[in-house]
Design an enzyme around this catalytic site. Structure first.
Site, short mmCIF file in Angstrom:
data_model
loop_
_atom_site.label_atom_id
_atom_site.label_comp_id
_atom_site.label_asym_id
_atom_site.label_seq_id
_atom_site.Cartn_x
_atom_site.Cartn_y
_atom_site.Cartn_z
N LYS A 229 0.82 -1.22 0.00
CA LYS A 229 0.00 0.00 0.00
C LYS A 229 0.86 1.27 0.00
O LYS A 229 2.07 1.21 0.32
CB LYS A 229 -0.94 -0.04 1.21
CG LYS A 229 -2.02 -1.12 1.11
CD LYS A 229 -3.01 -0.99 2.27
CE LYS A 229 -4.14 -1.99 2.16
NZ LYS A 229 -5.15 -1.82 3.23
N TYR B 171 -12.42 -1.42 -4.37
CA TYR B 171 -13.02 -1.66 -3.05
C TYR B 171 -14.54 -1.56 -3.07
O TYR B 171 -15.15 -1.28 -2.04
CB TYR B 171 -12.44 -0.66 -2.04
CG TYR B 171 -11.09 -1.06 -1.48
CD1 TYR B 171 -10.93 -2.20 -0.69
CD2 TYR B 171 -9.96 -0.28 -1.72
CE1 TYR B 171 -9.70 -2.55 -0.16
CE2 TYR B 171 -8.72 -0.62 -1.19
CZ TYR B 171 -8.60 -1.76 -0.41
OH TYR B 171 -7.38 -2.11 0.12
N ASN C 266 -2.07 0.14 6.86
CA ASN C 266 -1.64 -1.18 7.34
C ASN C 266 -0.74 -1.93 6.34
O ASN C 266 -0.66 -3.15 6.35
CB ASN C 266 -2.85 -2.02 7.78
CG ASN C 266 -3.84 -2.24 6.65
OD1 ASN C 266 -3.63 -1.80 5.53
ND2 ASN C 266 -4.92 -2.94 6.95
N HIS D 117 -2.27 -5.36 1.34
CA HIS D 117 -3.60 -5.89 1.06
C HIS D 117 -3.45 -7.32 0.57
O HIS D 117 -2.44 -7.65 -0.08
CB HIS D 117 -4.29 -5.08 -0.04
CG HIS D 117 -5.48 -5.79 -0.63
ND1 HIS D 117 -6.73 -5.72 -0.06
CD2 HIS D 117 -5.59 -6.61 -1.70
CE1 HIS D 117 -7.56 -6.49 -0.77
NE2 HIS D 117 -6.89 -7.04 -1.77
N GLU E 239 -9.84 -9.57 -8.24
CA GLU E 239 -8.77 -8.59 -8.02
C GLU E 239 -7.60 -8.77 -9.01
O GLU E 239 -7.06 -7.80 -9.52
CB GLU E 239 -8.29 -8.67 -6.56
CG GLU E 239 -9.41 -8.23 -5.61
CD GLU E 239 -9.05 -8.34 -4.13
OE1 GLU E 239 -8.00 -8.93 -3.79
OE2 GLU E 239 -9.84 -7.81 -3.31
P1 GDP Z 1 -8.40 -6.71 5.09
O1 GDP Z 1 -9.00 -7.77 4.21
O2 GDP Z 1 -7.63 -7.28 6.25
O3 GDP Z 1 -7.58 -5.70 4.30
O4 GDP Z 1 -9.59 -5.90 5.75
P2 GDP Z 1 -11.02 -5.43 5.21
O5 GDP Z 1 -11.35 -6.09 3.90
O6 GDP Z 1 -11.99 -5.59 6.34
O7 GDP Z 1 -10.84 -3.87 4.98
C1 GDP Z 1 -10.18 -3.37 3.85
C2 GDP Z 1 -9.27 -2.26 4.27
O8 GDP Z 1 -10.05 -1.18 4.78
C3 GDP Z 1 -8.29 -2.60 5.40
O9 GDP Z 1 -7.10 -3.20 4.97
C4 GDP Z 1 -8.03 -1.25 6.02
O10 GDP Z 1 -7.02 -0.56 5.27
C5 GDP Z 1 -9.35 -0.53 5.83
N1 GDP Z 1 -10.17 -0.61 7.05
C6 GDP Z 1 -10.78 -1.71 7.57
N2 GDP Z 1 -11.46 -1.40 8.68
C7 GDP Z 1 -11.28 -0.08 8.88
C8 GDP Z 1 -11.74 0.84 9.87
O11 GDP Z 1 -12.46 0.48 10.81
N3 GDP Z 1 -11.33 2.14 9.71
C9 GDP Z 1 -10.55 2.54 8.67
N4 GDP Z 1 -10.19 3.84 8.59
N5 GDP Z 1 -10.09 1.71 7.74
C10 GDP Z 1 -10.45 0.41 7.82
#
Ligand code: GDP
Length: 137
Positions: free
Chosen positions: A9, A49, A112, A115, A126
């Site tokens: 990222k 997304y 973080n 991805h 994807e």
């Molecule tokens: P991943 O599959 O572990 O990447 O997580 P998700 O699919 O749930 O979320 C996609 C991305 O959205 C995550 O990698 C984070 O960068 C972001 N994200 C997820 N939850 C949160 C949140 O509660 N707040 C914010 N600001 N970003 C989030």
């Protein structure tokens, strides 16, 4: 052998962590099958997304993902999807296990570092969103 889709990222690219993350990817036994540095537009990030479009963080997530270049990757390994999710660690770096990429390189739940696809259907979508079949031969 399976393929998964991964991103280094914008936070990690900006922090010059690309080389260390790629080294880790190869050390863990993945083969890099596709790789490109790309600065996503807001629209491209929103399309990627789209499943999260109803989530409250969709705007900030797509702003961040289009804030600077990222590294798009097609990674091959046995059980690549689960293997890459394990190497990344939990979404929130504060909750990620020691030794994972997000624990080591992530700053916060949004910044973080990496991805990864979470299921075969998502990996197929994807990979196809960013790579043409010819690029993955
Ligand atoms: P991943 O599959 O572990 O990447 O997580 P998700 O699919 O749930 O979320 C996609 C991305 O959205 C995550 O990698 C984070 O960068 C972001 N994200 C997820 N939850 C949160 C949140 O509660 N707040 C914010 N600001 N970003 C989030």
């Amino acid at each position: 052998m399976a393929l998964t889709f991964a991103i280094i990222k914008p936070d990690a690219v900006e922090a010059r962590l690309t080389g260390r993350i790629l080294a880790r990817i190869e050390q863990e036994g993945f083969t890099v099958r596709g790789m490109r540095l790309q600065h996503l537009t807001k629209r491209e990030a929103e399309g990627f997304y789209a499943v999260h479009s109803a989530r409250p963080f969709f705007g900030s997530l797509t702003d961040f993902m289009s804030s600077g270049p990222c590294v798009l990757l097609a990674l091959e390994a046995e059980g690549a999807i689960a293997k890459w999710r394990t190497l990344m660690g939990a979404t929130d770096p504060a909750k990620a296990e020691a030794g994972t990429l997000r624990k080591e390189f992530g700053q916060s739940i949004d910044k973080n570092a990496t991805h990864g696809s979470d299921a075969p259907e998502t990996a197929a979508f994807e990979l196809g969103y960013f790579f043409r079949g010819l690029e993955l031969l």
